[in-house]
Design a protein around this motif. Structure first.
Motif, PDB file in Angstrom:
ATOM      1  N   LEU A   1     -12.411  22.703 -30.122  1.00 26.40           N
ATOM      2  CA  LEU A   1     -12.418  21.317 -30.573  1.00 26.40           C
ATOM      3  C   LEU A   1     -13.746  20.617 -30.313  1.00 26.40           C
ATOM      4  O   LEU A   1     -13.904  19.455 -30.658  1.00 26.40           O
ATOM      5  CB  LEU A   1     -11.277  20.545 -29.895  1.00 26.40           C
ATOM      6  CG  LEU A   1      -9.883  21.107 -30.153  1.00 26.40           C
ATOM      7  CD1 LEU A   1      -8.851  20.394 -29.292  1.00 26.40           C
ATOM      8  CD2 LEU A   1      -9.533  20.996 -31.626  1.00 26.40           C
ATOM      9  N   GLY A   2     -14.693  21.305 -29.708  1.00 32.23           N
ATOM     10  CA  GLY A   2     -15.997  20.756 -29.358  1.00 32.23           C
ATOM     11  C   GLY A   2     -16.480  21.425 -28.088  1.00 32.23           C
ATOM     12  O   GLY A   2     -15.807  22.302 -27.538  1.00 32.23           O
ATOM     13  N   PRO A   3     -17.628  21.013 -27.566  1.00 25.79           N
ATOM     14  CA  PRO A   3     -18.166  21.670 -26.367  1.00 25.79           C
ATOM     15  C   PRO A   3     -17.327  21.449 -25.111  1.00 25.79           C
ATOM     16  O   PRO A   3     -17.419  22.229 -24.170  1.00 25.79           O
ATOM     17  CB  PRO A   3     -19.559  21.062 -26.213  1.00 25.79           C
ATOM     18  CG  PRO A   3     -19.511  19.777 -26.972  1.00 25.79           C
ATOM     19  CD  PRO A   3     -18.515  19.974 -28.075  1.00 25.79           C
ATOM     20  N   ASP A   4     -16.489  20.412 -25.103  1.00 22.26           N
ATOM     21  CA  ASP A   4     -15.730  20.079 -23.905  1.00 22.26           C
ATOM     22  C   ASP A   4     -14.225  20.033 -24.123  1.00 22.26           C
ATOM     23  O   ASP A   4     -13.489  19.457 -23.314  1.00 22.26           O
ATOM     24  CB  ASP A   4     -16.207  18.728 -23.350  1.00 22.26           C
ATOM     25  CG  ASP A   4     -17.660  18.767 -22.917  1.00 22.26           C
ATOM     26  OD1 ASP A   4     -18.080  19.816 -22.372  1.00 22.26           O
ATOM     27  OD2 ASP A   4     -18.374  17.784 -23.133  1.00 22.26           O
TER      28      ASP A   4
ATOM     29  N   THR B   1      -9.638  20.467 -21.318  1.00 23.75           N
ATOM     30  CA  THR B   1     -10.785  19.560 -21.277  1.00 23.75           C
ATOM     31  C   THR B   1     -11.689  20.010 -20.132  1.00 23.75           C
ATOM     32  O   THR B   1     -11.213  20.319 -19.035  1.00 23.75           O
ATOM     33  CB  THR B   1     -10.379  18.088 -21.084  1.00 23.75           C
ATOM     34  OG1 THR B   1      -9.550  17.980 -19.924  1.00 23.75           O
ATOM     35  CG2 THR B   1      -9.621  17.565 -22.283  1.00 23.75           C
TER      36      THR B   1
END
Length: 158
Positions: free
Chosen positions: A120-123, A156
């Protein structure tokens, strides 16, 4: 080759798990987790350990990529069972989404199992597990089952 590189590091994990899969139940439980993942073999292998502090057990995952086929084999072990499941989940990543299929035993009967990894993204990332009943006689072909998602992990970066 570096499909699971996104996972390297420390993660907080929000778990949502169906209490009674393949029963028609819609009752879910939620619980926290913490995961630490590392990359190996220049990105062709990945290892993570996840702890579930409110459950009293932990799990670990080993992922290894075949250099010729680009397919990953994923293996799971939990402290609750005390053994490595040697039946791999096998699949590939395409555009930030990984699909992996295999067989599992649930309540003494064989079921099809599917993992979906979504970057979902870098984090942030999501992992989903789904089961499907096997055919009555010889099983069904992958992709034709009716899948029921029974565990979702929202990750996360810590």
């Amino acid at each position: 080759m570096n499909d699971f590189d996104f996972l390297a590091g420390h993660w907080n994990v929000a778990n949502r798990r169906l209490l009674k899969p393949l029963s028609g139940s819609a009752e879910w439980e939620e619980f926290p987790g913490r995961s630490v993942a590392t990359r190996h073999f220049d990105g062709a292998a990945s290892f993570d350990e996840i702890t579930f502090p409110t459950r009293g057990w932990s799990g670990l995952t080993v992922r290894v990529r075949h250099p010729g086929t680009r397919r990953w084999s994923i293996y799971w072990a939990s402290s609750a069972r005390g053994e490595l499941d040697t039946r791999p989940m096998v699949g590939v990543f395409e555009g930030g989404r990984g699909l992996f299929y295999g067989e599992e035993t649930y309540e003494g009967r064989p079921v099809r199992c599917r993992f979906v990894w979504t970057v979902l993204g870098p984090d942030a990332a999501r992992w989903e597990q789904a089961f499907a009943e096997m055919g009555a006689e010889t099983g069904t072909e992958m992709g034709t089952e009716e899948w029921e998602t029974n565990w979702v992990m929202e990750l996360t970066r810590a």
